[in-house]
Design an enzyme around this catalytic site. Structure first.
Site, short mmCIF file in Angstrom:
data_model
loop_
_atom_site.label_atom_id
_atom_site.label_comp_id
_atom_site.label_asym_id
_atom_site.label_seq_id
_atom_site.Cartn_x
_atom_site.Cartn_y
_atom_site.Cartn_z
N ARG A 58 -8.23 12.86 0.90
CA ARG A 58 -6.52 13.95 0.05
C ARG A 58 -6.50 15.18 0.58
O ARG A 58 -6.43 14.74 1.56
CB ARG A 58 -7.72 13.88 -1.82
CG ARG A 58 -8.56 12.60 -2.13
CD ARG A 58 -7.73 11.45 -1.95
NE ARG A 58 -7.97 10.23 -3.19
CZ ARG A 58 -7.43 8.72 -2.74
NH1 ARG A 58 -5.92 9.13 -2.52
NH2 ARG A 58 -7.99 8.06 -3.63
N HIS A 80 -9.90 8.26 2.54
CA HIS A 80 -9.42 8.81 2.11
C HIS A 80 -9.66 9.96 1.87
O HIS A 80 -10.60 10.29 1.63
CB HIS A 80 -8.65 8.08 0.30
CG HIS A 80 -8.04 7.18 1.27
ND1 HIS A 80 -6.64 6.63 1.02
CD2 HIS A 80 -8.34 5.53 0.61
CE1 HIS A 80 -6.06 5.16 1.12
NE2 HIS A 80 -7.13 4.37 1.62
N HIS A 86 -11.84 4.20 8.20
CA HIS A 86 -10.25 4.01 7.19
C HIS A 86 -10.96 5.03 6.01
O HIS A 86 -11.94 4.61 5.09
CB HIS A 86 -9.83 3.13 7.42
CG HIS A 86 -9.10 2.06 5.63
ND1 HIS A 86 -8.22 1.56 5.91
CD2 HIS A 86 -8.78 3.31 4.24
CE1 HIS A 86 -7.78 1.73 4.54
NE2 HIS A 86 -8.24 2.64 3.87
N ASP A 126 -13.18 2.64 3.38
CA ASP A 126 -11.77 2.87 2.61
C ASP A 126 -12.71 3.94 0.93
O ASP A 126 -12.20 4.00 0.04
CB ASP A 126 -11.79 1.91 1.72
CG ASP A 126 -9.96 1.76 1.28
OD1 ASP A 126 -9.16 2.78 0.90
OD2 ASP A 126 -9.56 0.84 0.02
N LYS A 182 0.14 3.69 9.30
CA LYS A 182 -0.30 2.71 8.42
C LYS A 182 0.88 2.05 7.40
O LYS A 182 2.06 3.41 7.15
CB LYS A 182 -1.03 3.49 7.69
CG LYS A 182 -1.35 3.00 6.18
CD LYS A 182 -2.31 2.30 6.66
CE LYS A 182 -2.64 1.27 4.49
NZ LYS A 182 -3.78 1.70 4.31
N HIS A 189 -2.28 -2.24 4.54
CA HIS A 189 -2.60 -2.67 4.18
C HIS A 189 -1.94 -4.50 3.51
O HIS A 189 -1.30 -4.38 3.73
CB HIS A 189 -2.62 -1.58 2.57
CG HIS A 189 -3.52 -2.75 1.51
ND1 HIS A 189 -3.73 -1.53 1.12
CD2 HIS A 189 -2.64 -3.02 1.21
CE1 HIS A 189 -4.42 -2.25 -0.76
NE2 HIS A 189 -3.28 -3.40 -0.06
N LEU A 215 -8.89 -1.43 -4.40
CA LEU A 215 -7.83 -2.80 -3.52
C LEU A 215 -7.46 -2.38 -2.14
O LEU A 215 -7.12 -2.31 -1.72
CB LEU A 215 -5.92 -2.48 -4.30
CG LEU A 215 -5.77 -2.50 -5.32
CD1 LEU A 215 -4.10 -1.57 -6.17
CD2 LEU A 215 -6.08 -3.53 -6.17
O1 DOR Z 1 -8.72 0.68 -3.77
C1 DOR Z 1 -7.91 1.78 -3.50
N1 DOR Z 1 -7.96 2.99 -3.32
N2 DOR Z 1 -7.35 0.60 -2.34
C2 DOR Z 1 -6.10 1.97 -1.40
O2 DOR Z 1 -5.35 0.82 -0.86
C3 DOR Z 1 -5.77 3.00 -1.27
C4 DOR Z 1 -7.10 3.92 -2.34
C5 DOR Z 1 -6.04 5.12 -2.16
O3 DOR Z 1 -5.83 6.13 -2.04
O4 DOR Z 1 -6.59 5.35 -3.77
ZN ZN Z 2 -7.47 2.80 1.71
#
Ligand code: DOR
Ligand code: ZN
Length: 347
Positions: A18, A16, A14, A248, A100, A137, A220
């Site tokens: 960008r 990110h 998991h 995450d 997702k 999520h 989150l």
């Molecule tokens: O803390 C978080 N950041 N939780 C998420 O679900 C999304 C993520 C984000 O894309 O910044």
């Molecule tokens: Zn995430």
């Protein structure tokens, strides 16, 4: 005491990454440790189709450091309007590892998420048929539900009934944060697993308010209680195949975190394995880190385990205050200016 830790090359289930300059800035951190990563689709606009995922995948491949064989495993962003045949296109493409589901409004760029899980029942049924994984999520979004109770409510109101309606659907309950989620996953039918982040293993909600408001601890689902944290540590370190690594890692520009309305997300890609290693060591379970980081994820996804290894050495070091995030942007990493006990040996 172990001073050298060599593990099968791990994957991040998991992440990110960008896009654009930020992608180029953060990808080397992930690619130096992980062979593959499940890449989240919450770009602006979100990655809702196989065609968009293929284009995004090419941008990721182009941003890899020279010589890197890092492989992005793409996900599609499920909306109320995702057509059922998108599942077939995704599966046929061979580049999509799952869909997702963000409940609409649950987190960063989730406005186009699912407003009612029943609306995507047909799509979920097709996913179950084709063996396509659903990543969720797991938080409800109702204003009336306390932010610390949103995961538990999601289990009761949405996840458990959904898992029953679709008995063959494979589900990853992402970044679980509560004792309730651990219990649910343990007791669930086959085909349900969970990822656990370093921040939820290393911190409890007190860290959000330690001597003042700490925006860099805001993510989150939000950090939970110490009892929840202990349940997560126990689950991660017990050697149970249903629980595996998903950082995450979610970079945001420092100014968007240190703001009147700060973004959710903690950045851990610069030291992900090192952070997990501390948790496993403190739990007396360093010997189980490899399975959590490198075995259970591919086993669940039906992918081969990686060849090759990574090595950590016991050596104190201090992550910098910031890393560049492209242009005038900077990300504050986990443990910024603090001390880490393990360090990856880069050959
Ligand atoms: O803390 C978080 N950041 N939780 C998420 O679900 C999304 C993520 C984000 O894309 O910044
Ligand atoms: Zn995430």
């Amino acid at each position: 005491m172990t001073d050298l830790l060599t593990l099968r090359r791990p994957d991040d289930w998991h992440l990110h990454l960008r896009d654009g300059a930020a992608l180029a800035a953060v990808l080397p951190h992930t690619a130096r440790q992980f062979a593959r990563a499940i890449v989240m689709p919450n770009l602006k606009p979100p990655v809702t189709t196989t065609a968009l995922a293929a284009a995004y995948r090419h941008r990721i491949l182009a941003a890899r450091p020279a010589g890197s064989d890092f492989e992005p495993l793409m996900t599609l962003y499920l909306t109320d309007n995702t057509p059922t045949d998108e599942v077939d296109r995704a599966q046929a493409s061979g580049i999509v590892a799952g869909f997702k589901m963000y409940p609409a409004g649950a987190t960063t760029n989730s406005d186009s998420g699912v407003t009612d899980v029943r609306r995507v029942d047909e799509v979920l049924a097709r996913m179950a048929e084709l063996g396509v994984v659903l990543q969720v999520h797991g938080e409800v979004t109702h204003e009336q539900v306390d932010v610390f109770d949103r995961e538990q409510r999601f289990i009761d109101d949405i996840l458990a009934p959904m898992a029953e309606r679709h008995p063959r659907l494979r589900v990853v309950f992402e970044h679980i944060t509560t004792r309730a989620a651990v219990a649910f996953v343990r007791g669930a039918r086959a085909g349900i697993a969970a990822t656990i982040t370093p921040q939820h293993l290393l911190h409890n909600r007190n860290d959000l308010f330690r001597g003042g408001l700490r925006p860099h601890f805001y993510c989150l689902p939000v950090l939970k209680t110490q009892a929840d944290r202990e349940a997560l540590i126990e689950a991660a370190t017990a050697g149970e195949p249903r629980f595996f690594l998903g950082t995450d890692s979610a970079p945001h520009d420092r100014r968007s975190k240190e703001s009147e309305c700060g973004c959710a997300g903690m950045y851990s890609a610069h030291a992900a394995l090192e952070l997990y290693a501390e948790v496993f060591e403190d739990a007396g379970a360093l010997h189980r880190l490899e399975a959590f980081a490198a075995d259970f994820g591919p086993d669940f996804y039906g992918l081969p385990r990686n060849a090759g290894t990574v090595t950590l050495v016991r050596q104190e070091w201090s992550p910098p205050a910031i890393y560049p995030l492209g242009g005038t942007e900077f990300v504050v990493p986990m443990r910024a200016n603090g001390t880490l006990r393990w360090r990856q040996v880069v050959s």
